[in-house]
Design an enzyme around this catalytic site. Structure first.
Site, mmCIF file in Angstrom:
data_model
loop_
_atom_site.group_PDB
_atom_site.id
_atom_site.type_symbol
_atom_site.label_atom_id
_atom_site.label_comp_id
_atom_site.label_asym_id
_atom_site.label_seq_id
_atom_site.Cartn_x
_atom_site.Cartn_y
_atom_site.Cartn_z
ATOM 1 N N LYS A 98 0.866 -1.189 0.000
ATOM 2 C CA LYS A 98 0.000 0.000 0.000
ATOM 3 C C LYS A 98 0.893 1.227 0.000
ATOM 4 C CE LYS A 98 -3.259 2.533 3.020
ATOM 5 N NZ LYS A 98 -4.150 2.501 4.195
ATOM 6 N N LYS B 235 -10.167 12.764 8.097
ATOM 7 C CA LYS B 235 -9.657 12.377 9.411
ATOM 8 C C LYS B 235 -9.659 13.593 10.341
ATOM 9 C CE LYS B 235 -6.394 8.749 8.052
ATOM 10 N NZ LYS B 235 -7.007 7.616 8.733
ATOM 11 N N GLU C 68 -9.463 3.547 2.214
ATOM 12 C CA GLU C 68 -9.007 3.672 0.819
ATOM 13 C C GLU C 68 -7.926 2.656 0.464
ATOM 14 O OE1 GLU C 68 -7.704 5.246 3.270
ATOM 15 O OE2 GLU C 68 -5.599 4.840 2.847
ATOM 16 N N ARG D 129 -7.621 -0.475 1.087
ATOM 17 C CA ARG D 129 -8.157 -1.753 0.587
ATOM 18 C C ARG D 129 -8.644 -1.624 -0.859
ATOM 19 N NH1 ARG D 129 -12.446 -2.120 5.369
ATOM 20 N NH2 ARG D 129 -10.781 -0.952 6.392
HETATM 21 N N1 BES Z 1 -4.217 4.410 6.880
HETATM 22 C C1 BES Z 1 -5.314 4.162 7.710
HETATM 23 C C2 BES Z 1 -5.023 3.148 8.816
HETATM 24 C C3 BES Z 1 -4.042 3.586 9.876
HETATM 25 C C4 BES Z 1 -4.461 4.227 11.024
HETATM 26 C C5 BES Z 1 -2.694 3.298 9.751
HETATM 27 C C6 BES Z 1 -3.553 4.588 12.006
HETATM 28 C C7 BES Z 1 -1.786 3.659 10.732
HETATM 29 C C8 BES Z 1 -2.217 4.307 11.865
HETATM 30 C C9 BES Z 1 -6.484 3.592 6.893
HETATM 31 O O1 BES Z 1 -6.565 4.036 5.582
HETATM 32 C C10 BES Z 1 -7.733 4.016 7.589
HETATM 33 O O2 BES Z 1 -7.951 5.180 7.713
HETATM 34 N N2 BES Z 1 -8.512 3.046 8.028
HETATM 35 C C11 BES Z 1 -9.708 3.301 8.739
HETATM 36 C C12 BES Z 1 -10.735 2.301 8.298
HETATM 37 C C13 BES Z 1 -12.138 2.623 8.740
HETATM 38 C C14 BES Z 1 -12.649 3.839 8.017
HETATM 39 C C15 BES Z 1 -13.000 1.428 8.442
HETATM 40 C C16 BES Z 1 -9.422 3.159 10.233
HETATM 41 O O3 BES Z 1 -8.636 2.308 10.619
HETATM 42 O O4 BES Z 1 -9.987 3.944 11.004
HETATM 43 ZN ZN ZN Z 2 -4.756 4.621 4.701
HETATM 44 ZN ZN ZN Z 3 -7.638 5.866 5.363
#
Ligand code: BES
Ligand code: ZN
Ligand code: ZN
Length: 480
Positions: free
Chosen positions: A242, A254, A326, A328
């Site tokens: 990724k 975010k 995103e 995934r």
């Molecule tokens: N890149 C983030 C995941 C992440 C969070 C990596 C903190 C490292 C530290 C990913 O794209 C994301 O935002 N995932 C969401 C998924 C949710 C919307 C289902 C998450 O983990 O909150």
């Molecule tokens: Zn991400």
């Molecule tokens: Zn994300």
């Protein structure tokens, strides 16, 4: 890079400005320790002690354990690099695997990301001499065997540093095009094949999910594909990373505090570049492919939206309910492309979910997939390499949570619990039947980026995934 030289001389005969001595479990029965002197200084064998008169650094370690010694080597180096000494000597502890750990710890201990500091502190230390004498007077491994450990540690350290630098580079500079250029550099250095796919290529490949994530970014996307070939490959490994050069969350934006560090959302992509770099330098008998889906996830009038339905390369439709899920989407299309390469092993690395960090803590990667044996093997090799990893198990109840009423699958689960696994199960939707047992998903969201230094990791990108995957590949090749 620090120079490490293996010597044929005893510890006493080896000349250096400074010596480093490990004190194991507060035990002063050690070839190069004079207990009387240490007692005079009231040093009991805990922490670091600098005997300035004799120019010896002592560091206390709990036991003769590789993980402990690797970490202590890094800690010692961090202390030593602030001192005005050009050379350091050490002796031999344990077997060649222990020495590999010590070498790696010393080499990465030198690392600091200081490219953006106007006042750079350049360490005086340039060389380490390894005397051919064991602390317990036992016969050391042969020089040839030690040289092999040193060579491996040097390659790993170099790749880890490459990955750390890439992760730490700020997002305005480290764009998808920057990652593509880095891949080209790695390709040139190691005589790899290198294919860089642009937006036109992604459209031709019908990568609707990947393209949607990129839409609001001013930086065009890149699909990076590096290939290492050898005359008699024992297996074909396809690695997918990724490469989100920035993850703002998109329209499902975010919160401010959570956005900081999201330059590190490219860690999986950087890791696969580091892995292929290391394996190519080791000249292993396997075919390696490294694929990076590189893009930003931004906001704007043309951003993809919650409620959109995307068509992926595999032909499955995806209901978007959260644009922050995103990674995934990008991986779904990259994994589709990867399967066309007919892998024997298909492994993806991603900072995929915050849920994985909540569940496992900051130090451990999640290992997912359908093949128990393969998962266990990867977990074991990760642990052997000094990384922490643990298995997370799919189940049929969690699978139901990513069902969509209006598309083939939904990009987020209907429950917030089990988020690391539901994300893994989303990826599984894009893995064809014949590759289900060949696929592993490694969620490195916890250890990829370090905010408080731990083990051999300093502030910033860690290079998580590199040691684990290299060890895994080496072990498979060794067995065949
Ligand atoms: N890149 C983030 C995941 C992440 C969070 C990596 C903190 C490292 C530290 C990913 O794209 C994301 O935002 N995932 C969401 C998924 C949710 C919307 C289902 C998450 O983990 O909150
Ligand atoms: Zn991400
Ligand atoms: Zn994300």
């Amino acid at each position: 890079m620090l120079k490490i030289n293996l010597k044929k001389t005893s510890f006493k005969e080896t000349k250096a400005d400074l010596a480093l001595v490990f004190v194991i479990n507060k035990n002063f029965k050690h070839a190069w320790i004079e207990p009387k002197i240490l007692k005079e200084f009231a040093y009991e064998g805990e922490g670091i002690f600098f005997d300035q008169f004799n120019k010896i650094i002592y560091i206390g370690v709990e036991s003769l354990d590789i993980d402990i010694f690797r970490e202590a080597s890094t800690q010692a180096l961090r202390f030593i690099k602030k001192l005005p000494f050009k050379s350091l000597k050490i002796g031999i502890y344990g077997n060649e695997e222990m020495m590999e750990g010590i070498f790696l710890g010393l080499l990465v201990g030198m690392y600091d990301f200081n490219q953006y500091k106007s006042k750079k502190i350049i360490p005086a230390l340039k060389e380490i001499f390894v005397s051919y004498e064991s602390f317990d007077k036992k016969t050391p491994p042969s020089l040839q065997v030690l040289q092999k450990s040193l060579d491996k540690a040097l390659i790993l350290a170099q790749s880890i540093i490459l990955v750390r630098d890439a992760i730490n580079t700020p997002p305005e500079e480290a764009t998808p095009m920057f990652l593509a250029q880095l891949a080209q550099k790695i390709a040139k250095e190691n005589s790899l094949e290198c294919h860089i796919g642009d937006e036109k290529f992604l459209k031709k490949e019908k990568m609707g999910a990947f393209l949607a994530v990129n839409r609001a970014s001013v930086h065009p996307p890149r699909l990076i594909h590096l290939i290492y070939k050898t005359k008699k490959p024992k297996a074909r490994f396809v690695l997918v990373g990724k490469g989100l050069t920035y993850d703002s969350g998109g329209l499902s934006l975010k919160p401010a505090d959570y956005m900081v560090t999201m330059k590190a959302d490219k860690s999986g992509g950087c890791a696969v570049l580091g892995i292929i770099d290391a394996l190519a330098k080791m000249k292993i008998d396997a075919e390696i492919h490294a694929i990076v889906g590189a893009t930003e996830n931004m906001i704007g009038g043309n951003a993809y939206k919650p409620d959109d339905i995307l068509l992926s390369r595999e032909g499955k439709s995806i209901e978007v309910r959260n644009t922050d899920a995103e990674g995934r989407l990008v991986l779904a299309d990259c994994l589709s492309y990867a399967q066309d390469l007919k892998p024997d092993y298909l492994i993806d690395f991603a900072t995929l979910t915050g849920a994985c960090v909540v569940g496992l803590g900051e130090y451990t990667s999640g290992v997912m997939g359908h093949n128990e044996e393969l998962k266990t093997h990867f977990e074991n090799m990760a642990l052997k390499s000094g990384e922490l990893a643990t298995k997370l198990t799919f189940n049929r109840h969690l699978k139901k949570l990513i069902e969509s009423k209006i598309a083939d699958v939904c990009n987020v689960a209907s429950s917030r619990y089990g988020g690391a696994i539901t994300a893994g199960m989303f990826l599984s939707e894009f893995i064809r039947k014949e590759y289900k047992d060949k696929w592993l998903h490694i969620d490195i969201a916890g250890p990829a980026y370090v905010e408080r230094e731990w083990d051999i990791n300093t502030y910033g990108g860690s290079g998580a995934g590199v040691r684990a995957c290299v060890e895994f590949v080496l072990d498979i090749i060794k067995k065949d």
